[in-house]
Design an enzyme around this catalytic site. Structure first.
Site, short mmCIF file in Angstrom:
data_model
loop_
_atom_site.label_atom_id
_atom_site.label_comp_id
_atom_site.label_asym_id
_atom_site.label_seq_id
_atom_site.Cartn_x
_atom_site.Cartn_y
_atom_site.Cartn_z
N CYS A 130 0.94 -1.15 -0.07
CA CYS A 130 -0.02 -0.21 0.06
C CYS A 130 1.00 1.38 -0.14
O CYS A 130 0.45 2.37 0.50
CB CYS A 130 -0.89 -0.07 1.19
SG CYS A 130 -2.07 -1.36 1.41
N LYS A 195 -9.18 -0.45 10.02
CA LYS A 195 -9.30 -1.29 8.89
C LYS A 195 -8.22 -2.43 9.68
O LYS A 195 -7.06 -2.00 9.98
CB LYS A 195 -8.55 -0.78 7.72
CG LYS A 195 -8.28 -1.75 6.59
CD LYS A 195 -7.85 -1.12 5.35
CE LYS A 195 -7.87 -2.23 4.15
NZ LYS A 195 -7.43 -1.46 2.93
N GLU A 234 -7.44 4.91 16.73
CA GLU A 234 -7.48 5.23 15.19
C GLU A 234 -8.34 6.26 14.72
O GLU A 234 -8.22 7.11 13.89
CB GLU A 234 -7.28 3.84 14.45
CG GLU A 234 -6.17 3.16 14.38
CD GLU A 234 -4.92 3.84 13.26
OE1 GLU A 234 -5.46 4.71 12.85
OE2 GLU A 234 -3.94 3.16 13.18
N LYS A 249 -13.44 -1.88 8.96
CA LYS A 249 -13.49 -3.05 7.99
C LYS A 249 -12.45 -3.95 8.35
O LYS A 249 -11.50 -3.79 9.05
CB LYS A 249 -12.80 -2.28 6.78
CG LYS A 249 -12.67 -3.44 5.41
CD LYS A 249 -11.76 -2.50 4.43
CE LYS A 249 -11.81 -3.72 3.17
NZ LYS A 249 -10.80 -3.12 2.15
N SER A 275 -14.87 -8.92 0.87
CA SER A 275 -15.30 -10.15 -0.37
C SER A 275 -15.26 -11.29 0.55
O SER A 275 -15.98 -12.29 0.01
CB SER A 275 -13.99 -10.01 -0.97
OG SER A 275 -12.82 -10.23 -0.45
N TYR A 314 -20.95 -6.03 -1.53
CA TYR A 314 -21.14 -6.68 -2.86
C TYR A 314 -22.48 -7.12 -2.74
O TYR A 314 -22.87 -7.53 -4.17
CB TYR A 314 -20.20 -7.82 -2.79
CG TYR A 314 -18.56 -7.21 -3.04
CD1 TYR A 314 -18.06 -6.47 -3.98
CD2 TYR A 314 -17.88 -7.47 -1.56
CE1 TYR A 314 -16.79 -6.30 -3.88
CE2 TYR A 314 -16.63 -7.01 -1.55
CZ TYR A 314 -16.06 -6.31 -2.59
OH TYR A 314 -14.75 -5.80 -2.36
ZN ZN Z 1 -3.87 -0.83 -0.03
#
Ligand code: ZN
Length: 326
Positions: A130, A195, A234, A249, A275, A314
């Site tokens: 990332c 996350k 965070e 997430k 996902s 999704y």
């Molecule tokens: Zn990333």
């Protein structure tokens, strides 16, 4: 004064009464559908791990977005699958990058559709990491410069909400400063604030964006799934740095974090139903073990009950269809 005066079953007698006293109601207006855009034209290929979701070239992306809008879903979240990758993730901030082109096309062809863009270099780096790597470690501050460039390229293309996903320290501050310095004061930031480093993302990277890590893991920037207090720190920092919406997430295994975040911060709160969550429900339904539609609505409603205002999922299209029938 308990039983027999009190009988909670009185209000569960039929669907009309249950509906009157229902505390949380799912609505398509809370959904954001992730979409994967690829180069080329006339490409619409189903993603095996995410049946009902596709790799779409821009022409097909437009058709899909129109269908999404017609179902009452207000927003899509764009991920780009570029033709080439490099160490510097140069495709991530190119004005003619895959996402930037897709944003421009959506904004001109599908008016009224909110276009949210994922701000993270990992689909564009050869390593799948990332940001920029230094001696095998994700370098924070040089990666922030990259994040600022990606953010501005999305803003200039017309993104309605930028959503930073890298979990770098200081990324919200960096983005807000970059945006404000170029006149984008009104562009909201939806921060992937808590996350977690989760294996539930595997189908997304393997089959969604083809950005599986070449080495290492993401545990030096994403959170340890054992921690809850740290998630609150965070989120607090992201709010302080200027986040407009905060996100937790993944969603389903993390509803305690969602609940706590809503209680502690009362901020607009998004969850990302990832996902792996989709794939688990879909696979169990294919085996005949679970009722796909019923479990989908149960899972999404429980995210709302925990405190989510926005659900990135999704399942958005199918759920919207089912809700419309109700
Ligand atoms: Zn990333």
């Amino acid at each position: 004064m308990g039983f027999p005066t009190q009988r909670l079953r009185r209000l569960r007698q039929n669907e009309a009464i249950r509906g009157l006293v229902r505390e949380n109601k799912l609505s398509a207006s809370s959904f954001i559908l992730p979409l994967f855009v690829v180069p080329g034209s006339a490409v619409k290929e189903e993603i095996a791990a995410l049946p009902g979701n596709y790799h779409l070239s821009i022409d097909c992306l437009i058709e899909e977005a129109v269908a999404v809008r017609d179902l009452g879903i207000p927003a899509v979240l764009l991920f780009g699958v570029p033709e080439t990758k490099d160490e510097q993730a140069s495709g991530s901030y190119s004005p003619n990058g895959i996402v930037q082109e897709a944003v421009r096309a959506l904004k001109s062809k599908v008016p009224g559709m909110l276009v949210v863009t994922d701000v993270c270099p990992c689909e564009y780096t050869t390593s799948g990491h990332c940001g920029l790597m230094r001696n095998g470690y994700l370098d924070n501050d040089s990666s922030l410069e990259l994040i600022a460039k990606i953010t501005l390229s999305h803003a200039e293309a017309g993104s309605d909400i930028v959503a930073p996903a890298a979990m770098l320290d200081g990324q919200i501050h960096t983005m807000r400063q970059a945006l404000d310095s170029r006149g984008f004061h009104n562009l909201p930031i939806m921060a992937y604030a808590a996350k977690f480093a989760s294996k539930l993302y595997d189908p997304f990277f393997k089959e969604g964006t083809h950005s599986t890590l070449k080495f290492g893991n993401k545990q030096t920037h994403q959170m340890d799934f054992s921690n809850s207090n740290e998630a609150m720190r965070e989120i607090a920092l992201d709010i302080e740095e200027g986040a407009d919406i905060v996100m937790v997430k993944p969603a389903l295994f993390y509803l305690d974090i969602v609940y706590r975040a809503k209680q502690e911060f009362q901020m607009p709160l998004a969850v990302y139903d990832v996902s792996g969550e989709y794939a688990m429900i879909d696979a169990a339904a294919r085996l005949g073990r679970l009722d796909r539609d019923a479990i989908m609505l149960e899972a999404l409603t429980c995210m709302k009950r925990a405190g989510a205002d926005i659900i990135i999922t999704y399942f958005a299209k199918r759920a919207a269809e089912l809700l419309r029938g109700k």
